[in-house]
Structures are given as C-alpha cells and as structure tokens.
Design a protein around this motif. Sequence first.
Motif, mmCIF file in Angstrom:
data_model
loop_
_atom_site.group_PDB
_atom_site.id
_atom_site.type_symbol
_atom_site.label_atom_id
_atom_site.label_comp_id
_atom_site.label_asym_id
_atom_site.label_seq_id
_atom_site.Cartn_x
_atom_site.Cartn_y
_atom_site.Cartn_z
ATOM 1 N N LEU A 129 66.968 -6.224 69.241
ATOM 2 C CA LEU A 129 65.849 -5.428 69.722
ATOM 3 C C LEU A 129 66.071 -4.567 70.883
ATOM 4 O O LEU A 129 66.544 -5.266 71.868
ATOM 5 N N VAL A 130 65.839 -3.304 70.811
ATOM 6 C CA VAL A 130 66.486 -2.675 71.973
ATOM 7 C C VAL A 130 65.243 -2.048 72.579
ATOM 8 O O VAL A 130 64.442 -1.447 72.364
ATOM 9 N N CYS A 131 64.873 -2.599 74.345
ATOM 10 C CA CYS A 131 63.617 -2.485 74.728
ATOM 11 C C CYS A 131 63.907 -1.517 75.925
ATOM 12 O O CYS A 131 64.333 -2.120 76.798
ATOM 13 N N GLY A 132 63.333 -0.333 76.108
ATOM 14 C CA GLY A 132 63.453 0.471 77.285
ATOM 15 C C GLY A 132 62.215 0.459 77.819
ATOM 16 O O GLY A 132 61.000 0.617 77.098
ATOM 17 N N TYR A 133 62.142 0.282 79.062
ATOM 18 C CA TYR A 133 60.820 0.302 79.850
ATOM 19 C C TYR A 133 60.929 1.148 81.208
ATOM 20 O O TYR A 133 61.882 1.365 81.814
ATOM 21 N N GLY A 134 59.833 1.496 81.598
ATOM 22 C CA GLY A 134 59.781 2.465 82.619
ATOM 23 C C GLY A 134 58.505 3.679 82.488
ATOM 24 O O GLY A 134 57.847 3.761 81.277
ATOM 25 N N ASN A 135 58.327 4.504 83.405
ATOM 26 C CA ASN A 135 57.509 5.711 83.336
ATOM 27 C C ASN A 135 58.078 6.958 83.093
ATOM 28 O O ASN A 135 59.021 7.445 83.978
ATOM 29 N N PRO A 136 58.381 7.415 81.968
ATOM 30 C CA PRO A 136 58.955 8.699 81.568
ATOM 31 C C PRO A 136 58.414 9.899 82.281
ATOM 32 O O PRO A 136 59.162 10.734 82.231
ATOM 33 N N PHE A 137 57.250 9.845 82.954
ATOM 34 C CA PHE A 137 56.824 10.778 83.490
ATOM 35 C C PHE A 137 57.269 10.815 85.103
ATOM 36 O O PHE A 137 56.416 11.621 86.050
ATOM 37 N N ARG A 138 57.982 9.701 85.567
ATOM 38 C CA ARG A 138 58.354 9.467 86.899
ATOM 39 C C ARG A 138 59.861 9.769 86.873
ATOM 40 O O ARG A 138 60.622 9.151 87.473
ATOM 41 N N SER B 27 70.240 -12.425 75.759
ATOM 42 C CA SER B 27 69.705 -11.276 76.342
ATOM 43 C C SER B 27 70.123 -10.654 77.425
ATOM 44 O O SER B 27 70.928 -11.044 78.100
ATOM 45 N N VAL B 28 70.175 -9.308 77.296
ATOM 46 C CA VAL B 28 71.058 -8.493 78.137
ATOM 47 C C VAL B 28 69.917 -7.446 78.999
ATOM 48 O O VAL B 28 69.373 -6.995 78.366
ATOM 49 N N LEU B 29 70.177 -7.285 80.313
ATOM 50 C CA LEU B 29 69.440 -6.374 81.242
ATOM 51 C C LEU B 29 70.613 -5.310 81.474
ATOM 52 O O LEU B 29 71.444 -5.562 82.083
ATOM 53 N N ILE B 30 70.371 -4.046 81.100
ATOM 54 C CA ILE B 30 71.017 -2.822 81.755
ATOM 55 C C ILE B 30 70.186 -2.028 82.693
ATOM 56 O O ILE B 30 68.969 -1.524 82.250
ATOM 57 N N SER B 31 70.343 -2.009 83.850
ATOM 58 C CA SER B 31 69.530 -1.164 84.843
ATOM 59 C C SER B 31 70.178 -0.272 85.510
ATOM 60 O O SER B 31 71.601 -0.419 85.902
ATOM 61 N N VAL B 32 69.824 0.956 85.432
ATOM 62 C CA VAL B 32 70.633 1.933 86.071
ATOM 63 C C VAL B 32 69.809 2.739 87.246
ATOM 64 O O VAL B 32 68.700 2.731 87.319
ATOM 65 N N GLU B 33 70.656 3.068 88.313
ATOM 66 C CA GLU B 33 70.029 3.075 89.636
ATOM 67 C C GLU B 33 69.712 4.674 89.411
ATOM 68 O O GLU B 33 70.270 5.301 88.981
ATOM 69 N N GLY B 34 68.325 4.639 89.996
ATOM 70 C CA GLY B 34 67.573 6.001 89.830
ATOM 71 C C GLY B 34 67.939 6.804 91.202
ATOM 72 O O GLY B 34 68.277 6.325 91.959
ATOM 73 N N GLU B 35 67.640 8.144 91.207
ATOM 74 C CA GLU B 35 68.002 8.976 92.203
ATOM 75 C C GLU B 35 66.664 9.378 92.768
ATOM 76 O O GLU B 35 66.613 9.463 93.988
ATOM 77 N N SER B 36 65.847 9.722 91.992
ATOM 78 C CA SER B 36 64.302 10.320 92.171
ATOM 79 C C SER B 36 63.349 9.583 91.330
ATOM 80 O O SER B 36 63.554 9.557 89.988
ATOM 81 N N PHE B 37 62.402 9.164 91.882
ATOM 82 C CA PHE B 37 61.202 8.787 90.943
ATOM 83 C C PHE B 37 59.922 9.642 91.272
ATOM 84 O O PHE B 37 58.822 9.315 91.224
ATOM 85 N N ASP B 38 59.986 10.778 91.815
ATOM 86 C CA ASP B 38 58.880 11.765 91.730
ATOM 87 C C ASP B 38 58.329 11.994 90.325
ATOM 88 O O ASP B 38 58.990 11.632 89.272
ATOM 89 N N PHE B 39 57.427 13.022 90.330
ATOM 90 C CA PHE B 39 56.748 13.321 89.022
ATOM 91 C C PHE B 39 57.847 14.244 88.204
ATOM 92 O O PHE B 39 58.448 14.904 89.072
ATOM 93 N N GLY B 40 57.920 14.093 87.166
ATOM 94 C CA GLY B 40 58.954 14.729 86.319
ATOM 95 C C GLY B 40 59.264 14.132 84.965
ATOM 96 O O GLY B 40 59.337 12.861 84.988
ATOM 97 N N ASP B 41 59.537 14.963 84.008
ATOM 98 C CA ASP B 41 59.981 14.272 82.914
ATOM 99 C C ASP B 41 61.322 14.463 82.225
ATOM 100 O O ASP B 41 61.666 14.198 81.105
ATOM 101 N N GLU B 42 62.078 14.686 83.304
ATOM 102 C CA GLU B 42 63.530 14.542 83.231
ATOM 103 C C GLU B 42 64.178 13.830 84.032
ATOM 104 O O GLU B 42 63.746 14.033 85.233
ATOM 105 N N ILE B 43 65.428 13.145 83.612
ATOM 106 C CA ILE B 43 66.020 12.325 84.242
ATOM 107 C C ILE B 43 67.084 13.322 85.362
ATOM 108 O O ILE B 43 67.331 14.357 85.093
#
Lengths: 158, 484
Positions: A4-13, A115-131
């Motif tokens: 099971l590959v589970c990605g979570y978070g808000n793709p609009f942020r 179980s494995v957790l891969i967490s990637v450091e974000g640069e911006s969590f502002d509104f937007g649908d592209e990383i």
Amino acid sequence: MKILVCGYGNPFRTDDGVGHILAEDLERVLGERGEETELSLEHQLLPELAEAFSRFDLLIFCDARVPSDDGGDVEGYRIEEIAPDPHLEGLNIHSVGPGWLLALAQSLGRGVPPSVLISVEGESFDFGDEITPECRERMERAEKTFLKWFGEKYPAKS
Amino acid sequence: MENTNTAVQEKKGKTIVVNPVTRIEGHGKITVQLTEDGAVDSARFHVTQYRGFEVFARGRDFREMPVITPRICGICPVSHHLASAKACDAILGVTLTPSAAKLREVMHMGQIIQSHALSFFHLSSPDLLFGFDADPAIRNVAGLAQDFPDLAVAGITMRKFGQEVIKTLGGKKIHPWHSIPGGVNRSLFPQERDAMLAALPGHKENLRKALDLVKKYLAENADLAKTFATLETSYMGLVKDGNLEMYDGRIRLRSPRGRITDEFDDTDYLAHIGEHVEDWSYLKFPFYRSLGYPHGSYRVGPLGRLNACDDISTPEASAELAAFRKTTADGMVHYTLYYHYARLIEILYGMERLEELLNDPDVLGSDLRVTGDVTNREGIGVVEAPRGTLIHHYMVDERGAIERVNLIVATGHNNHAMNKGVEMVAKEFITGPDVKEGALNRMEHVIRCYDPCLSCSTHAVGKMPLKVEILDSRGELLRTVTKE
C-alpha cells in the motif's frame, strides 16, 4: 509482495502535496518492478485506513514535513521504519500520524505489516497546486534513496 | 480542575474563562454570566468563526455552486452538494429524471450512514462507554478499539462503507462531484451496485448490535439519560406523506406536546423561518416566525426528525421508531442524550432505504440529465443533512450570475438548544468562580449530542475546542479555564 502506497497532505497547499506526487511515482515504479501495489491519496490519515492494513505486506506512507532543527533533516527528507505508536498528538483527527493508525490497527486485532514513512521537507505551504522546485528536488532524492533501500531489503525475484 | 490538560487562569474580580478543547474542531466559546450572589444567570455558546460563503459566492455562475458550497464542510459535503444542486434545478426549472433523483438519494444515504457512524462510533460512544470523566486519551476511537474492538471495527467499517458509496458515485469520499444542475453525471455499474448490496447485511447486523448497546446504556443510566440537558422544545424535519424524509419533502414543525404546528413547502421557508442574530456569535438563531424568538426555537437533526415525522417508511427502522417512542408516555422524546439513539435509528433507515434504491433498476439507468437555461431567477434547495435541515437559496441575474445567497445550515437550528443545554450544566456545576469536577466534560457532551458543525463541521478525536468565560454580575471576567 502486496504494497500500500499512501500519500497524504493537501495538494492545494503547494509543498504539502508532495506526499501525493511521491506516492503516485512510487506506486508506478514499484508496479513496473512487478510488485502488487495499491495507491491511496488522502488529505488526512483517518481511522478507516487502518482497517485494511492487514491485506498488505508493506505500507509506505508519503508526507510533507516542515523544516526541523533537530539535525535530522540534513538531506531534506527522512525515511523511517515506523512502529505502532498510540500517542495521539493533540488528540486531533486532523493530525493523526501513521504510527497512531498502526496502533489502531493493532488494537482492532488486525495485522500490522512492516511500515515506512518517507517525509520530504517542504519549502512553501502557501496556496497553490504545484510543489516548489526545491521540494521536488528533495522528493526525487528521497525516492532514489528509498528505492535503493527497498531493492536491498526486498530483492526482486528473478 | 477538569483534567490535567486543563489550564485555569484566575484574574482579579469575578470572571472565569474556560477553554476546553474536545472532539469538534473550530473553537466554540462558552460564557457563563453570574448573578450578584454568584449563581449562574445564563450561559452562551459562541461560535467565533466566520466563513463568508454567502458573500464570496456572489458573481459566480450558479452552476458552480454545487462544487463551491460543499467546501463549507468536510464531514457533510454531500448535503451541501445536494441542497445546492436542488437549488440549481429550481433555477433551471427542471424536474429530474427518476434515475437522477434516485442516484442522488443513493449518495445521500451513503452520507447519512458515514456521518452518523462517525458521530456515534468515533466521537460519542467513547463518552458513553468510558464515562464523561474518563481520560480524553482513552475516551476516543483508539480507546474504543482497545476495550471494545468489535464495536470499533463495526463503526470504522460502517463509516468506510458510507464513504465508499459516496466515492463510487462522486469520485472522492470528501467533496465528491456527482450532482449537476438538472441531474447527475453518472449512474451505477451493476457490479458496483452488487458490491454495495452484498455489504449491507453485515453492516445492518453491526448496527443492530450498536442499537442494543445504546438501549441498554440508556436503560441502565435512566436518570442521567432522562435529565441530561433535557429540553421540551418544538422539532423540525422534512416529511413525505408524514414519513421521515431526507432528500425531498415538506418542512414540518411539531410542538413539544406532539401537535403538528405547521407543514409547508420547502420553497416557502422564508415565510416561516426567521433568523435571530446575537452580537456574540457568528452562528445565527433560526426560529419559527409565528412564535417569534426565542419561543419559536426548535430542534433539528436525528431527534428533531424522529419527533417531527409520523413514521418511517422502511420496516425495521419503523419498528425501532415505535420502540423509541414508547420510552415516553406521549411519544414525544425530549431527552437530549437520546440524540444518539435517534442517530442509530436513522443509520438503520439509511441502510434500508439504500437497499430499496439499489434494487431499483433506475439506478443503472442512462437518462441522467435534463438540460435547460435560466428559467427562474431564484432557486431553493432543501435536504436533511445528518445534523438537520439544510437550506440553500440562490438569486441570480438573467445570465445566471449569483446575486444573493442565503444558507441556513443544520447546526444553526440547534443553536438555541445548545445554549440552553450548556446553561443547564453550568447551573448545576458552577457557583461563583468554582467549577465542579465534570462540568467541562458535560458541557462538551451536551454539544456533542447535537454533533454540530462549528467552523466547517470538522471533528477532532477526544477533543472539543471550546472557550468558557465566567463573568460576574457586572460583566467582568472572573476566571479563564483552558483545556488543551
């Protein structure tokens, strides 16, 4: 193996959506490798997910993380093998971590696979649908490292 | 002090502010006003968030509203989606095809099942099984899983089932997209229908066990159950031929003594329902105009609907309703704690109604949409959301751009009752600056009975964000208590 590959978070942020992108990538790559994969994209982790864990041989969680100064984010990402953890930070259903879900699955009498957790450091969590490019670069490195680890831990059957 | 995680700040003078934080997200604040002799005079449950949907939707094309308005809520987006689509149907002046109407109702039943299952199994049953004063770290779905794993599995799988019904039709569990003005965008495939039908018997069996558990709890704790924040009020809900109705019916009000006060078309709601405003809360106080505010206040949601209707059209839920009404001499159930019992009966209805719909060949049909242009400059859509009657009312210009929006959300109808319930607990548990053990947890559970949407109907496990202020007779702050 069934994964099971589970990605979570808000793709609009912006970078909060990196978990979705990484999970989709991993699901594809592992599938091409011959693994039986299932993709789950969530805004938040919710109790209902735990009920299905026992159907899998491996769970991979993909998430964004805020920069931390504890020295663990030198590479801009973390790959951790995780275990059931009943501690519920803030007792808030919107901040449930994968460890809590594993503990819930255990309490429900369901099996808990590795179980494995891969967490990637974000640069911006502002509104937007592209990383951001920075986050994408970290994600690509995280993916490469994970796949190397995965290949060593679970060698492909020839 | 309520819990180890409850912080109390005392100030000079006579004011207390309490901020418990539990199992509803979006901070609610409670202010307790004392008399000169330190007794509780009144309590107010404030909702301090402002959403603004009625304003920022102006100028949008009305056809976008079924996609915009579900963002009001992450728990019952389907209710907003459907009420909005119904309002848009009215603007187009169209009548849905049988397939479209039934498919919308299929999704609605999925919504009723998943939302009520969340409310009962995840959020409320821990209070009943562990007690109001149990440690919040245990008093949640994880604690339930440890001590009552069968019940936890039943709740989790039941909610998942409801979510899957929604996802099957709408593509997503949260904020799905299925209804469009004039119809829906897809029907069911036979294999999807068959999978839902195959899963229903197991969920029904689990629901029966939960009903037995609630009935046993209410019988064994009869004194608490019949006095806890109990109010004699009027009740409101949709009915069709007198029966409980969730999707498309007439609005009925029933008096505390059981008389039908009024019954009217949902499109006439403005003539009968007014909205009182208080400067201390963003949540309005709807009331029945003929009786004025606050006398015309009423309750909605599961207890409101079961009191408002004559019967339920499905057999097993109808039998349960009869048993429910036998708990009082006149059949009117005013006990606030019975909201949970009513909620489970509604899940049973949702499952039975879903089964009826799935066995109807129309849900596999292909005649899904009636097209049209702006025919009416005004459209009203009303459905029963899990928490109560939800009203969407749009006014548009000749091109269909939104000019005005009025939304009456389910939680608002219960605003007055929630305030009264909290006040009852405050009067029992607060004297001057002293807050007796258990006060905050009971205030929390009063609110949870109504399962309200505060900021956007999101829910927290084991916590309810609240702020309670206790003011002296001059209005000065005595004390602030915060439960983090």
